[in-house]
Design a protein around this motif. Structure first.
Motif, PDB file in Angstrom:
ATOM      1  N   HIS A 197       0.827  -1.210   0.000  1.00 58.71           N
ATOM      2  CA  HIS A 197       0.000   0.000   0.000  1.00 58.71           C
ATOM      3  C   HIS A 197       0.863   1.264   0.000  1.00 58.71           C
ATOM      4  CE1 HIS A 197      -3.271  -2.753   0.671  1.00 58.71           C
ATOM      5  NE2 HIS A 197      -2.636  -3.245   1.730  1.00 58.71           N
ATOM      6  N   ALA A 198       0.257   2.392  -0.386  1.00 55.07           N
ATOM      7  CA  ALA A 198       0.968   3.679  -0.370  1.00 55.07           C
ATOM      8  C   ALA A 198       1.101   4.159   1.082  1.00 55.07           C
ATOM      9  CB  ALA A 198       0.174   4.696  -1.191  1.00 55.07           C
ATOM     10  N   GLY A 212       5.795  -1.527  -9.357  1.00 52.47           N
ATOM     11  CA  GLY A 212       5.644  -2.729  -8.539  1.00 52.47           C
ATOM     12  C   GLY A 212       4.228  -3.037  -8.108  1.00 52.47           C
ATOM     13  N   HIS A 213       3.252  -2.384  -8.730  1.00 52.30           N
ATOM     14  CA  HIS A 213       1.860  -2.601  -8.325  1.00 52.30           C
ATOM     15  C   HIS A 213       0.996  -2.814  -9.561  1.00 52.30           C
ATOM     16  CE1 HIS A 213       3.836  -0.790  -4.884  1.00 52.30           C
ATOM     17  NE2 HIS A 213       2.939  -1.418  -4.153  1.00 52.30           N
ATOM     18  N   SER A 222       7.013  13.699  -5.049  1.00 48.99           N
ATOM     19  CA  SER A 222       6.639  13.441  -3.645  1.00 48.99           C
ATOM     20  C   SER A 222       7.403  14.343  -2.677  1.00 48.99           C
ATOM     21  CB  SER A 222       6.924  11.977  -3.279  1.00 48.99           C
ATOM     22  OG  SER A 222       6.286  11.107  -4.173  1.00 48.99           O
ATOM     23  N   GLY A 223       8.319  15.182  -3.219  1.00 46.06           N
ATOM     24  CA  GLY A 223       9.094  16.090  -2.369  1.00 46.06           C
ATOM     25  C   GLY A 223      10.209  15.410  -1.592  1.00 46.06           C
ATOM     26  N   LEU A 224      10.679  14.244  -2.112  1.00 47.25           N
ATOM     27  CA  LEU A 224      11.686  13.468  -1.373  1.00 47.25           C
ATOM     28  C   LEU A 224      13.110  13.655  -1.895  1.00 47.25           C
ATOM     29  CD1 LEU A 224       9.674  10.130  -0.975  1.00 47.25           C
ATOM     30  CD2 LEU A 224       9.914  11.979   0.683  1.00 47.25           C
ATOM     31  N   ILE A 242      10.832   2.366   5.175  1.00 50.24           N
ATOM     32  CA  ILE A 242       9.469   1.818   5.285  1.00 50.24           C
ATOM     33  C   ILE A 242       9.594   0.303   5.415  1.00 50.24           C
ATOM     34  CG2 ILE A 242       8.192   3.661   4.110  1.00 50.24           C
ATOM     35  CD1 ILE A 242       8.253   1.889   1.564  1.00 50.24           C
ATOM     36  N   ALA A 243       9.076  -0.226   6.486  1.00 47.05           N
ATOM     37  CA  ALA A 243       9.272  -1.655   6.755  1.00 47.05           C
ATOM     38  C   ALA A 243       8.080  -2.469   6.266  1.00 47.05           C
ATOM     39  CB  ALA A 243       9.477  -1.871   8.253  1.00 47.05           C
TER      40      ALA A 243
END
Length: 353
Positions: A162-163, A171-172, A309-311, A337-338
C-alpha cells in the motif's frame, strides 16, 4: 543427519542492483538453515563471490544486455537484442536443469533471470517491475514480462503493498492473476550512529558505456564542490584500489561492510535512481540527488515520482551541474518503510510436499 536444503539464488547481471539486493535473501536463507547456491554471470557473479566466498558459485549464460551511448537508442537496441536474450534464456533453462541434478537443488529464487526456473521444484521470482515501462512499447513489454512471472510459484515484490511505497506503478499491477507477495524493501545496509566524514558520497553502478559516461562528466564538476567527497566507481576488480585527487577519495568498489560505513559517514548521496539504490537510501534515511540512466524508463519514472513526492531532486545526465546539489536541502530525503513479511513465512514455499 539430513543435509540442509539447497536453494539456488540467481540474480540478473544488469548493473549490481539485482546482486546486492540478493544479499539479505542469501543471509536469511543461511540463518533459517538452508544452503544457498549462487548462480549468475559477469560482475554480479564476481561481486557475490566476494561477499560469500564460502558458498558454491556457478556461472549461468550471459544475457548480453548492453547500453547505448545515446539513451534514446537504448529501447531500439534492446528490441534488436531480444532474439539473443531469448536464446540465452533457453540456454539458462538447460543449465539450471543440469544444476538441479548435479547439486540436488530443492528450490530456486530468481531475481529477474527468466530461465532460472523448473516445474519440478518450487520457484520464486523477485522483481519490482510488474509493469515494465518502455514508453510507447510498454503495452508489449509488460504482458511479455508478466507471462514469464506467471510460470513461477510466487512473485516476491521488494516493496510494501500500500501507499506510500517506493516503486509506485512499477511494482503494483492492477490485475491480480500474478502470485504476488510484497516482502518489503530489501537492503544489505544498516543505519548506525557515526561521525560525519564526507559531505558527499558519489556511487556509480550500471552497465557500460553509461557508467563511464557519467564518471567522465562528474569528475570535472566535482572539483568545484566545496567539501570532502567519497567516490565509489562501481568497478568490480580483484583488488580494492583507493586513490586521491584533491578533495575526492576514489574507490573502484566497496564490499557491503565498507559501503555501509561510508553511507553512514556521508551527509548526502549522488547516484543513479536504480531501485536497489533507492531501497538502500530509504533504509539509511538518506538525502540524495539522482541522475537517471539515459533511456532507462523505470529510472526516469522513479526519479520523477520521488521528486514529485518532495523526497529527492534529480537532473538528466546532460543537464547536471554541481550547483544542482544545493537543491537537496529543499527535499525531505528518503525514509525507511518496513514490510511485515517474515522470512520464515516466505521460505514455507520450499517446504511444500
Amino acid at each position: 543427519m539430513s543435509h540442509p536444503k539447497r536453494i539456488l539464488v540467481a540474480p540478473l547481471n544488469w548493473g549490481l542492483g539485482h546482486a546486492t539486493r540478493c544479499i539479505p535473501v542469501i543471509d536469511a536463507l543461511e540463518n533459517h538453515g538452508y544452503e544457498p547456491i549462487i548462480a549468475s554471470d559477469g560482475s554480479a557473479l564476481a561481486f557475490l563471490k566476494k561477499e560469500f566466498p564460502h558458498l558454491t558459485a556457478l556461472e549461468l549464460p550471459a544475457y548480453h544486455i548492453e547500453y547505448t551511448k545515446k539513451g534514446m537508442f537504448f529501447k531500439l537496441k534492446i528490441f534488436r537484442l531480444l532474439p539473443r536474450m531469448l536464446k540465452a534464456v533457453r540456454e539458462e533453462k538447460r543449465a539450471v536443469r543440469q544444476i538441479i541434478k548435479d547439486h540436488n537443488i530443492a528450490g530456486i529464487i530468481s531475481d529477474n533471470r527468466l530461465g532460472a526456473r523448473s516445474k519440478s521444484i518450487p520457484c520464486a521470482f523477485i522483481t519490482h517491475q510488474l509493469n515494465v515501462l518502455t514508453g510507447t512499447t510498454t503495452f508489449i513489454t509488460t504482458p511479455l514480462h508478466q507471462r514469464f512471472i506467471k510460470k513461477y510459484n510466487e512473485c516476491w515484490v521488494p516493496d510494501i503493498e500500500h501507499a506510500p511505497n517506493l516503486s509506485g506503478k512499477l511494482g503494483h499491477a492492477y490485475e491480480s492473476f500474478l502470485p504476488l507477495k510484497y516482502i518489503g524493501p530489501l537492503s544489505r545496509l544498516y543505519k548506525k550512529p557515526v561521525e560525519k566524514k564526507y559531505d558527499l558520497m558519489v556511487i556509480l553502478s550500471g552497465t557500460e558505456p553509461q557508467r563511464t559516461e557519467l564518471e567522465e562528466k562528474l569528475k570535472p564538476e566535482l572539483l568545484k564542490f566545496k567539501g570532502k567527497i567519497l567516490f565509489v566507481r562501481g568497478i568490480i576488480e580483484q583488488e580494492e584500489h583507493i586513490t586521491h585527487d584533491g578533495n575526492i577519495t576514489y574507490y573502484n568498489f566497496m564490499n557491503s561492510a565498507a559501503l555501509e560505513q561510508a553511507f553512514n559517514e556521508s551527509e548526502m548521496v549522488l547516484c543513479r535512481s536504480g531501485y536497489s539504490t533507492i531501497m538502500d537510501l530509504a533504509q539509511m534515511g538518506k538525502k540524495a540527488f539522482f541522475i537517471p540512466t539515459p533511456g532507462r524508463y523505470e529510472q526516469e519514472y522513479l526519479a520523477k515520482k520521488l521528486k514529485k513526492s518532495g523526497l529527492v531532486p534529480y537532473a538528466t545526465q546532460n543537464d547536471f551541474k554541481i550547483s544542482d546539489l544545493k537543491k537537496v536541502n529543499q527535499y525531505k530525503g528518503l525514509k525507511n518503510i518496513a514490510g511485515d513479511m517474515k522470512w520464515k513465512d516466505l521460505f514455507c514455499l520450499f517446504e511444500r510436499k
